[in-house]
Scaffold this active site. Structure first.
Site, PDB file in Angstrom:
ATOM      1  N   SER A  83       0.802  -1.354  -0.191  1.00  0.00           N
ATOM      2  CA  SER A  83      -0.224  -0.002  -0.048  1.00  0.00           C
ATOM      3  C   SER A  83       0.938   1.238   0.043  1.00  0.00           C
ATOM      4  O   SER A  83       1.814   1.285   0.696  1.00  0.00           O
ATOM      5  CB  SER A  83      -0.956   0.154   1.272  1.00  0.00           C
ATOM      6  OG  SER A  83      -1.526   1.382   1.308  1.00  0.00           O
TER       7      SER A  83
ATOM      8  N   VAL B  50       7.323   2.564   3.810  1.00  0.00           N
ATOM      9  CA  VAL B  50       8.399   2.035   2.784  1.00  0.00           C
ATOM     10  C   VAL B  50       7.698   1.810   1.643  1.00  0.00           C
ATOM     11  O   VAL B  50       8.557   1.988   0.424  1.00  0.00           O
ATOM     12  CB  VAL B  50       8.833   0.393   3.257  1.00  0.00           C
ATOM     13  CG1 VAL B  50       9.518  -0.239   2.428  1.00  0.00           C
ATOM     14  CG2 VAL B  50       9.415   0.467   4.813  1.00  0.00           C
ATOM     15  N   CYS B  51       6.547   1.686   1.346  1.00  0.00           N
ATOM     16  CA  CYS B  51       5.792   1.656  -0.032  1.00  0.00           C
ATOM     17  C   CYS B  51       5.945   2.993  -0.562  1.00  0.00           C
ATOM     18  O   CYS B  51       6.334   3.050  -1.834  1.00  0.00           O
ATOM     19  CB  CYS B  51       4.462   1.191  -0.015  1.00  0.00           C
ATOM     20  SG  CYS B  51       4.150  -0.488   0.724  1.00  0.00           S
ATOM     21  N   SER B  52       5.712   3.973   0.013  1.00  0.00           N
ATOM     22  CA  SER B  52       5.709   5.327  -0.294  1.00  0.00           C
ATOM     23  C   SER B  52       7.021   5.632  -0.868  1.00  0.00           C
ATOM     24  O   SER B  52       7.245   6.211  -2.205  1.00  0.00           O
ATOM     25  CB  SER B  52       5.290   6.375   0.730  1.00  0.00           C
ATOM     26  OG  SER B  52       5.173   7.700   0.031  1.00  0.00           O
TER      27      SER B  52
ATOM     28  N   TYR C 189       3.703   1.154 -10.988  1.00  0.00           N
ATOM     29  CA  TYR C 189       3.821   0.793  -9.619  1.00  0.00           C
ATOM     30  C   TYR C 189       2.290  -0.086  -9.405  1.00  0.00           C
ATOM     31  O   TYR C 189       1.264   0.560  -9.392  1.00  0.00           O
ATOM     32  CB  TYR C 189       3.794   2.081  -8.734  1.00  0.00           C
ATOM     33  CG  TYR C 189       4.258   1.706  -7.381  1.00  0.00           C
ATOM     34  CD1 TYR C 189       3.290   1.362  -6.337  1.00  0.00           C
ATOM     35  CD2 TYR C 189       5.446   1.893  -6.932  1.00  0.00           C
ATOM     36  CE1 TYR C 189       3.675   0.961  -5.054  1.00  0.00           C
ATOM     37  CE2 TYR C 189       6.013   1.422  -5.511  1.00  0.00           C
ATOM     38  CZ  TYR C 189       5.014   1.215  -4.783  1.00  0.00           C
ATOM     39  OH  TYR C 189       5.206   0.801  -3.446  1.00  0.00           O
TER      40      TYR C 189
END
Length: 168
Positions: free
Chosen positions: A54, A59-61, A82
């Site tokens: 998400s 971390v995903c951002s 992405y």
């Protein structure tokens, strides 16, 4: 069979593993305007598919920001996608807020089609496991990373190196 953990807890993935040398599996995801996008719709370029649970996590951002920055240096023959299970509206908002203009966000929330085809659906969580796939212009997978612990970063340098090898 790929094994990953999420917050140190083992999760169940589909019994499917995409490997270097495979043809890109077919999938259908949604773009930010709710239009379907298939594997065939992405054809004709070198593609980097960066996958995570998400965009609403740090971390995903960070992963999306890093690949958006890298994408600006890769040229017009490379597309960076992405893929998450976030709703298309949330992805669109994230892209606008973070000015991530060099990647295309795709949502697998509806059918988990990408997750099932690439073997990255964390069944207990209905989220995608962090992973990277590089596909050449002939639809052959040339690089794969299934990140063993879902809260860790992928190997950015190796993924970008794999893309650059295809664009020499």
């Amino acid at each position: 069979m790929v094994q990953v953990t999420f917050h140190d807890n083992r999760v169940t993935l589909p019994n499917k593993e995409v490997k270097v040398g495979d043809q890109i599996p077919n999938f259908t995801v949604l773009d930010n305007d709710l239009n379907p996008v298939t594997a065939q719709d992405t054809a004709g370029k070198v593609r980097l598919f960066t996958v995570s649970p998400s965009l609403d996590t740090s971390v995903c951002s960070d992963q999306a920001k890093r690949f958006s920055k890298e994408a600006s240096t890769l040229g017009d023959d490379v597309a960076v996608y992405y893929v998450t299970c976030d709703l298309p509206f949330a992805q669109k908002r994230w892209v606008e807020v973070n000015e991530a203009k060099n990647l295309t966000t795709l949502s697998d929330h509806r059918d988990l089609s990408f997750g099932e085809a690439f073997g990255v659906t964390m069944q207990e969580l209905r989220l995608l496991a962090r992973s990277i796939f590089v596909v050449d212009e002939n639809d052959k997978v040339t690089y794969v990373e299934y990140v063993p612990e879902g809260t860790n970063h992928p190997n950015y340098d190796k993924a970008i190196e794999a893309v650059k090898e295809l664009t020499k």
